[in-house]
Write an enzyme that holds these catalytic residues in place. Structure first.
Site, PDB file in Angstrom:
ATOM      1  N   MET A  68       4.003  -6.950  -0.533  1.00 19.84           N
ATOM      2  CA  MET A  68       5.332  -6.837  -1.128  1.00 19.84           C
ATOM      3  C   MET A  68       6.406  -7.660  -0.411  1.00 19.84           C
ATOM      4  SD  MET A  68       4.902  -5.160  -3.767  1.00 19.84           S
ATOM      5  CE  MET A  68       3.539  -4.254  -4.450  1.00 19.84           C
ATOM      6  N   CYS A  69       6.016  -8.466   0.561  1.00 16.80           N
ATOM      7  CA  CYS A  69       6.982  -9.333   1.251  1.00 16.80           C
ATOM      8  C   CYS A  69       7.258 -10.574   0.408  1.00 16.80           C
ATOM      9  CB  CYS A  69       6.441  -9.775   2.608  1.00 16.80           C
ATOM     10  SG  CYS A  69       6.610  -8.556   3.888  1.00 16.80           S
ATOM     11  N   HIS A  70       8.524 -10.966   0.391  1.00 15.37           N
ATOM     12  CA  HIS A  70       8.906 -12.209  -0.263  1.00 15.37           C
ATOM     13  C   HIS A  70       8.564 -13.396   0.635  1.00 15.37           C
ATOM     14  CE1 HIS A  70      11.516  -9.297  -2.329  1.00 15.37           C
ATOM     15  NE2 HIS A  70      11.453 -10.124  -3.342  1.00 15.37           N
ATOM     16  N   ASP A 105      -8.386 -10.729  21.621  1.00 17.78           N
ATOM     17  CA  ASP A 105      -9.580 -11.490  21.267  1.00 17.78           C
ATOM     18  C   ASP A 105      -9.998 -12.435  22.391  1.00 17.78           C
ATOM     19  OD1 ASP A 105     -11.643 -12.633  19.444  1.00 17.78           O
ATOM     20  OD2 ASP A 105     -10.379 -14.406  19.643  1.00 17.78           O
TER      21      ASP A 105
END
Length: 141
Positions: A61-63, A112
């Site tokens: 839902m991020c623009h 990592d």
């Protein structure tokens, strides 16, 4: 997605932070450039930048926003590394998710790169953890 078409474009800034807890000897190896996979903090900085630029692809839902500035810094303690990410944009919506995404990927990249040094005899990570990911500041002008 929220409709932001009626909002004015303004300068926006967000700063986020988080920490990774490691064995003291792992932090020393990072400081001394003795990690087998390479330069940990420089790789984490690049990961943060890449993550920030791709936040809208990772968080549904991020623009998509025009990022105008990114700053990634690290502070090493005895058994922690703190990441601080600042993101700036001129647009219709904030940049806090980009800053949080950058911090998260920076810290995951550190994990990592040092995981072989952090594992115990059973292959687990009893000393390793990512904590305190949060927004320190969010502004718009």
């Amino acid at each position: 997605m929220i409709d932001i078409s009626g909002k004015a474009e303004v300068a926006r800034r967000a700063v986020a932070t988080g920490e990774i807890h490691l064995k003291p000897e792992t932090v020393e190896a990072i400081k001394n450039g003795q990690v087998e996979k390479g330069e940990v903090l420089e790789t984490a900085r690049i990961a943060a930048i890449m993550a920030i630029k791709r936040t809208s692809f990772a968080i549904p839902m991020c623009h998509t926003i025009p990022v105008t500035s990114i700053d990634v810094t690290f502070d090493t303690g005895i058994d922690t590394i703190k990441a601080v990410v600042e993101v700036k944009s001129t647009g219709k919506t904030g940049v806090e998710m980009e800053a949080l995404h950058g911090v998260s990927l920076a810290l995951l990249t550190v994990w990592d790169m040092v995981k072989s040094a952090e594992k115990d005899d059973t292959g687990n990570y009893p000393f390793t953890g990512i904590t305190n990911i949060r927004v320190l500041e969010k502004t718009k002008q």
